[in-house]
Design a protein around this motif. Structure first.
Motif, mmCIF file in Angstrom:
data_model
loop_
_atom_site.group_PDB
_atom_site.id
_atom_site.type_symbol
_atom_site.label_atom_id
_atom_site.label_comp_id
_atom_site.label_asym_id
_atom_site.label_seq_id
_atom_site.Cartn_x
_atom_site.Cartn_y
_atom_site.Cartn_z
ATOM 1 N N UNK A 14 0.799 -1.234 0.000
ATOM 2 C CA UNK A 14 0.000 0.000 0.000
ATOM 3 C C UNK A 14 0.828 1.279 0.000
ATOM 4 N N UNK A 15 2.121 1.174 -0.342
ATOM 5 C CA UNK A 15 2.984 2.367 -0.284
ATOM 6 C C UNK A 15 2.954 3.196 -1.572
ATOM 7 N N UNK A 16 2.166 2.760 -2.556
ATOM 8 C CA UNK A 16 2.017 3.545 -3.783
ATOM 9 C C UNK A 16 3.036 3.184 -4.864
ATOM 10 N N UNK A 17 3.666 2.017 -4.746
ATOM 11 C CA UNK A 17 4.690 1.593 -5.710
ATOM 12 C C UNK A 17 4.169 1.538 -7.141
ATOM 13 N N UNK A 18 2.979 0.960 -7.298
ATOM 14 C CA UNK A 18 2.466 0.722 -8.654
ATOM 15 C C UNK A 18 2.322 2.009 -9.446
ATOM 16 N N UNK A 19 1.741 3.023 -8.820
ATOM 17 C CA UNK A 19 1.569 4.318 -9.490
ATOM 18 C C UNK A 19 2.930 4.902 -9.854
ATOM 19 N N UNK A 20 3.862 4.834 -8.931
ATOM 20 C CA UNK A 20 5.175 5.433 -9.182
ATOM 21 C C UNK A 20 5.941 4.673 -10.269
ATOM 22 N N UNK A 21 5.758 3.367 -10.336
ATOM 23 C CA UNK A 21 6.429 2.585 -11.388
ATOM 24 C C UNK A 21 5.897 3.015 -12.757
ATOM 25 N N UNK A 22 4.587 3.221 -12.821
ATOM 26 C CA UNK A 22 3.976 3.659 -14.095
ATOM 27 C C UNK A 22 4.553 5.023 -14.509
ATOM 28 N N UNK A 23 4.693 5.930 -13.552
ATOM 29 C CA UNK A 23 5.236 7.264 -13.861
ATOM 30 C C UNK A 23 6.718 7.193 -14.244
ATOM 31 N N UNK A 24 7.461 6.306 -13.587
ATOM 32 C CA UNK A 24 8.881 6.136 -13.931
ATOM 33 C C UNK A 24 9.017 5.607 -15.357
ATOM 34 N N UNK A 25 8.169 4.636 -15.665
ATOM 35 C CA UNK A 25 8.198 4.038 -16.999
ATOM 36 C C UNK A 25 7.942 5.111 -18.063
ATOM 37 N N UNK A 26 6.882 5.901 -17.832
ATOM 38 C CA UNK A 26 6.528 6.978 -18.762
ATOM 39 C C UNK A 26 7.700 7.938 -18.960
ATOM 40 N N UNK A 27 8.271 8.346 -17.845
ATOM 41 C CA UNK A 27 9.374 9.319 -17.862
ATOM 42 C C UNK A 27 10.571 8.783 -18.651
ATOM 43 N N UNK A 28 10.927 7.535 -18.381
ATOM 44 C CA UNK A 28 12.110 6.970 -19.049
ATOM 45 C C UNK A 28 11.855 6.700 -20.530
ATOM 46 N N UNK A 29 10.633 6.296 -20.861
ATOM 47 C CA UNK A 29 10.301 6.086 -22.281
ATOM 48 C C UNK A 29 10.368 7.412 -23.051
ATOM 49 N N UNK A 30 9.837 8.479 -22.411
ATOM 50 C CA UNK A 30 9.904 9.800 -23.048
ATOM 51 C C UNK A 30 11.341 10.212 -23.306
ATOM 52 N N UNK A 31 12.240 9.763 -22.436
ATOM 53 C CA UNK A 31 13.651 10.088 -22.619
ATOM 54 C C UNK A 31 14.317 9.158 -23.644
ATOM 55 N N UNK A 32 13.547 8.212 -24.170
ATOM 56 C CA UNK A 32 14.064 7.367 -25.237
ATOM 57 C C UNK A 32 14.621 6.022 -24.788
ATOM 58 N N UNK A 33 14.406 5.659 -23.536
ATOM 59 C CA UNK A 33 14.927 4.366 -23.074
ATOM 60 C C UNK A 33 13.959 3.234 -23.389
ATOM 61 N N UNK A 34 14.551 2.075 -23.610
ATOM 62 C CA UNK A 34 13.788 0.861 -23.799
ATOM 63 C C UNK A 34 13.553 0.290 -22.400
ATOM 64 N N UNK A 35 12.302 0.332 -21.937
ATOM 65 C CA UNK A 35 12.016 -0.008 -20.537
ATOM 66 C C UNK A 35 11.271 -1.340 -20.432
#
Ligand code: TMP
Length: 206
Positions: A14-35
Protein backbone atom coordinates in the motif's frame (compact mmCIF):
# COMPACT_ATOMS: atom_id res chain seq x y z
CA UNK A 1 26.11 -2.41 -26.63
CA UNK A 2 26.30 -0.78 -23.20
CA UNK A 3 24.92 -2.59 -20.22
CA UNK A 4 21.44 -1.37 -19.18
CA UNK A 5 20.18 -0.38 -15.74
CA UNK A 6 18.41 -2.42 -13.11
CA UNK A 7 16.04 -0.46 -10.86
CA UNK A 8 14.05 -2.01 -8.02
CA UNK A 9 11.12 -0.55 -6.11
CA UNK A 10 10.35 -1.47 -2.52
CA UNK A 11 7.97 -0.55 0.27
CA UNK A 12 5.35 -1.96 2.59
CA UNK A 13 2.05 -3.03 1.06
CA UNK A 14 0.00 0.00 0.00
CA UNK A 15 2.98 2.37 -0.28
CA UNK A 16 2.02 3.55 -3.78
CA UNK A 17 4.69 1.59 -5.71
CA UNK A 18 2.47 0.72 -8.65
CA UNK A 19 1.57 4.32 -9.49
CA UNK A 20 5.17 5.43 -9.18
CA UNK A 21 6.43 2.59 -11.39
CA UNK A 22 3.98 3.66 -14.09
CA UNK A 23 5.24 7.26 -13.86
CA UNK A 24 8.88 6.14 -13.93
CA UNK A 25 8.20 4.04 -17.00
CA UNK A 26 6.53 6.98 -18.76
CA UNK A 27 9.37 9.32 -17.86
CA UNK A 28 12.11 6.97 -19.05
CA UNK A 29 10.30 6.09 -22.28
CA UNK A 30 9.90 9.80 -23.05
CA UNK A 31 13.65 10.09 -22.62
CA UNK A 32 14.06 7.37 -25.24
CA UNK A 33 14.93 4.37 -23.07
CA UNK A 34 13.79 0.86 -23.80
CA UNK A 35 12.02 -0.01 -20.54
CA UNK A 36 11.03 -3.44 -19.24
CA UNK A 37 8.64 -3.71 -16.27
CA UNK A 38 8.72 -6.79 -14.08
CA UNK A 39 7.32 -7.85 -10.75
CA UNK A 40 8.79 -10.17 -8.17
CA UNK A 41 7.40 -12.70 -7.43
CA UNK A 42 6.14 -13.07 -11.01
CA UNK A 43 7.05 -11.71 -14.40
CA UNK A 44 7.44 -15.09 -16.18
CA UNK A 45 4.95 -17.96 -16.65
CA UNK A 46 6.79 -20.14 -14.13
CA UNK A 47 7.29 -17.32 -11.61
CA UNK A 48 3.60 -16.36 -11.85
CA UNK A 49 2.67 -19.98 -11.04
CA UNK A 50 5.01 -19.93 -8.05
CA UNK A 51 3.46 -16.58 -7.02
CA UNK A 52 0.01 -18.20 -6.98
CA UNK A 53 1.25 -20.93 -4.63
CA UNK A 54 2.95 -18.42 -2.33
CA UNK A 55 0.01 -16.01 -2.09
CA UNK A 56 -2.84 -18.59 -1.99
CA UNK A 57 -4.70 -17.92 1.30
CA UNK A 58 -5.41 -21.68 1.40
CA UNK A 59 -1.70 -22.37 1.97
CA UNK A 60 -1.76 -21.14 5.57
CA UNK A 61 0.40 -24.04 6.75
CA UNK A 62 3.36 -23.04 4.56
CA UNK A 63 6.63 -23.21 6.53
CA UNK A 64 8.67 -20.03 6.54
CA UNK A 65 11.68 -21.74 4.92
CA UNK A 66 9.42 -23.06 2.13
CA UNK A 67 8.16 -19.53 1.65
CA UNK A 68 11.69 -18.11 1.46
CA UNK A 69 12.75 -20.77 -1.05
CA UNK A 70 9.67 -20.25 -3.22
CA UNK A 71 10.35 -16.51 -3.38
CA UNK A 72 13.96 -17.30 -4.31
CA UNK A 73 12.82 -19.80 -6.97
CA UNK A 74 10.44 -17.30 -8.55
CA UNK A 75 13.29 -14.76 -8.50
CA UNK A 76 15.80 -17.16 -10.09
CA UNK A 77 13.46 -17.70 -13.03
CA UNK A 78 12.76 -13.97 -13.38
CA UNK A 79 16.48 -13.18 -13.33
CA UNK A 80 17.42 -15.79 -15.92
CA UNK A 81 14.45 -15.29 -18.26
CA UNK A 82 13.88 -11.53 -18.06
CA UNK A 83 16.18 -9.34 -15.99
CA UNK A 84 19.61 -10.62 -16.98
CA UNK A 85 18.98 -10.72 -20.75
CA UNK A 86 17.29 -7.30 -20.72
CA UNK A 87 20.05 -5.56 -18.75
CA UNK A 88 22.73 -7.25 -20.85
CA UNK A 89 21.09 -5.96 -24.02
CA UNK A 90 21.10 -2.37 -22.76
CA UNK A 91 17.52 -2.02 -21.47
CA UNK A 92 16.26 -0.35 -18.32
CA UNK A 93 14.49 -2.86 -16.09
CA UNK A 94 12.14 -1.62 -13.35
CA UNK A 95 11.21 -4.40 -10.97
CA UNK A 96 8.37 -4.13 -8.45
CA UNK A 97 10.12 -5.69 -5.42
CA UNK A 98 13.27 -7.85 -5.43
CA UNK A 99 15.63 -9.41 -2.89
CA UNK A 100 15.18 -6.61 -0.31
CA UNK A 101 11.59 -7.83 0.09
CA UNK A 102 12.95 -11.22 1.18
CA UNK A 103 15.27 -9.56 3.70
CA UNK A 104 12.46 -7.58 5.26
CA UNK A 105 9.46 -9.96 4.97
CA UNK A 106 11.19 -13.33 5.51
CA UNK A 107 14.05 -11.91 7.57
CA UNK A 108 12.81 -9.07 9.78
CA UNK A 109 9.17 -10.22 9.50
CA UNK A 110 9.40 -14.01 9.90
CA UNK A 111 12.71 -14.20 11.73
CA UNK A 112 14.90 -16.08 9.23
CA UNK A 113 18.52 -14.99 9.51
CA UNK A 114 19.66 -12.40 6.99
CA UNK A 115 22.73 -14.56 6.34
CA UNK A 116 20.54 -17.49 5.24
CA UNK A 117 18.50 -15.23 2.96
CA UNK A 118 21.68 -13.79 1.51
CA UNK A 119 23.17 -17.25 0.84
CA UNK A 120 20.03 -18.62 -0.82
CA UNK A 121 19.52 -15.50 -2.91
CA UNK A 122 23.12 -15.35 -4.04
CA UNK A 123 22.33 -18.49 -6.04
CA UNK A 124 18.95 -17.15 -7.20
CA UNK A 125 20.28 -13.76 -8.33
CA UNK A 126 23.23 -15.09 -10.31
CA UNK A 127 25.25 -11.90 -9.87
CA UNK A 128 22.39 -9.53 -10.71
CA UNK A 129 22.30 -6.66 -8.22
CA UNK A 130 20.08 -3.56 -8.46
CA UNK A 131 21.89 -0.38 -9.54
CA UNK A 132 19.40 1.66 -7.54
CA UNK A 133 16.51 0.82 -5.24
CA UNK A 134 13.70 3.18 -4.31
CA UNK A 135 12.20 2.60 -0.88
CA UNK A 136 8.81 4.28 -0.65
CA UNK A 137 8.75 5.26 2.98
CA UNK A 138 5.29 5.35 4.52
CA UNK A 139 4.22 3.74 7.77
CA UNK A 140 1.99 0.70 7.18
CA UNK A 141 -0.44 2.18 9.68
CA UNK A 142 -1.10 5.01 7.24
CA UNK A 143 -0.68 2.98 4.06
CA UNK A 144 -3.00 0.18 5.08
CA UNK A 145 -5.54 2.56 6.61
CA UNK A 146 -5.59 4.37 3.29
CA UNK A 147 -6.15 1.09 1.54
CA UNK A 148 -8.78 -0.47 3.77
CA UNK A 149 -10.26 2.68 5.34
CA UNK A 150 -11.40 0.68 8.37
CA UNK A 151 -11.77 2.20 11.82
CA UNK A 152 -10.80 -0.45 14.35
CA UNK A 153 -8.64 -3.46 13.64
CA UNK A 154 -9.66 -6.91 14.90
CA UNK A 155 -7.24 -9.40 16.45
CA UNK A 156 -6.02 -10.75 13.14
CA UNK A 157 -5.63 -7.31 11.64
CA UNK A 158 -3.66 -6.34 14.72
CA UNK A 159 -1.38 -9.30 14.27
CA UNK A 160 -0.93 -8.40 10.65
CA UNK A 161 -0.12 -4.84 11.61
CA UNK A 162 2.59 -6.02 14.02
CA UNK A 163 4.09 -8.01 11.14
CA UNK A 164 3.87 -5.05 8.76
CA UNK A 165 5.58 -2.86 11.35
CA UNK A 166 8.50 -5.32 11.58
CA UNK A 167 8.73 -5.25 7.80
CA UNK A 168 8.70 -1.45 7.80
CA UNK A 169 11.43 -1.27 10.46
CA UNK A 170 13.40 -3.76 8.36
CA UNK A 171 13.23 -1.49 5.33
CA UNK A 172 14.43 1.49 7.34
CA UNK A 173 17.29 -0.53 8.73
CA UNK A 174 18.35 -1.81 5.27
CA UNK A 175 18.11 1.72 3.84
CA UNK A 176 20.43 3.06 6.50
CA UNK A 177 22.90 0.19 5.94
CA UNK A 178 23.02 0.66 2.15
CA UNK A 179 22.47 4.39 1.53
CA UNK A 180 24.46 4.31 -1.72
CA UNK A 181 22.02 1.92 -3.35
CA UNK A 182 18.74 2.39 -1.48
CA UNK A 183 17.13 5.81 -1.84
CA UNK A 184 14.46 6.59 0.70
CA UNK A 185 11.53 8.49 -0.77
CA UNK A 186 9.00 10.14 1.54
CA UNK A 187 5.82 8.49 0.27
CA UNK A 188 3.42 10.42 2.51
CA UNK A 189 3.31 13.27 -0.05
CA UNK A 190 1.26 13.81 -3.19
CA UNK A 191 1.82 11.56 -6.21
CA UNK A 192 3.56 14.18 -8.39
CA UNK A 193 5.76 15.46 -5.57
CA UNK A 194 7.00 11.90 -5.03
CA UNK A 195 7.48 11.41 -8.77
CA UNK A 196 9.61 14.58 -8.98
CA UNK A 197 11.87 13.24 -6.27
CA UNK A 198 12.26 9.93 -8.09
CA UNK A 199 13.00 11.72 -11.38
CA UNK A 200 15.84 13.65 -9.79
CA UNK A 201 17.48 10.34 -8.85
CA UNK A 202 16.77 8.83 -12.26
CA UNK A 203 18.43 11.82 -13.95
CA UNK A 204 21.57 11.01 -12.01
CA UNK A 205 21.83 7.40 -13.10
CA UNK A 206 20.37 7.11 -16.63
P1 TMP B 1 3.13 -7.62 -4.30
O1 TMP B 1 1.66 -7.79 -4.00
O2 TMP B 1 3.69 -6.31 -3.90
O3 TMP B 1 3.48 -8.02 -5.70
O4 TMP B 1 3.93 -8.67 -3.37
C1 TMP B 1 3.40 -9.83 -2.95
C2 TMP B 1 3.63 -10.04 -1.48
O5 TMP B 1 4.82 -10.85 -1.30
C3 TMP B 1 3.85 -8.77 -0.66
O6 TMP B 1 3.06 -8.85 0.52
C4 TMP B 1 5.30 -8.83 -0.27
C5 TMP B 1 5.63 -10.30 -0.29
N1 TMP B 1 7.03 -10.65 -0.60
C6 TMP B 1 7.77 -11.36 0.34
O7 TMP B 1 7.30 -11.66 1.43
N2 TMP B 1 9.06 -11.71 0.01
C7 TMP B 1 9.64 -11.43 -1.19
O8 TMP B 1 10.80 -11.78 -1.44
C8 TMP B 1 8.82 -10.70 -2.16
C9 TMP B 1 9.41 -10.36 -3.49
C10 TMP B 1 7.54 -10.34 -1.82
Amino acid sequence: MDRGIFITVEGTDGSGKTTQIRLMEEYLREKGYDVVIARDPGGTDISEKIREIILDPGNGEMAKVTEMLLYASARAQLVSEVIKPAVESGKVVICDRFVDSSYVYQGYGRGISLKTIEDVNRVAMDGVIPDITFFFDISPEIALKRRFASTEADRIENEKMAFHMKVYEGYKSLASRFPERIKTIDATRGVMEIAEDVRRWLDEIV
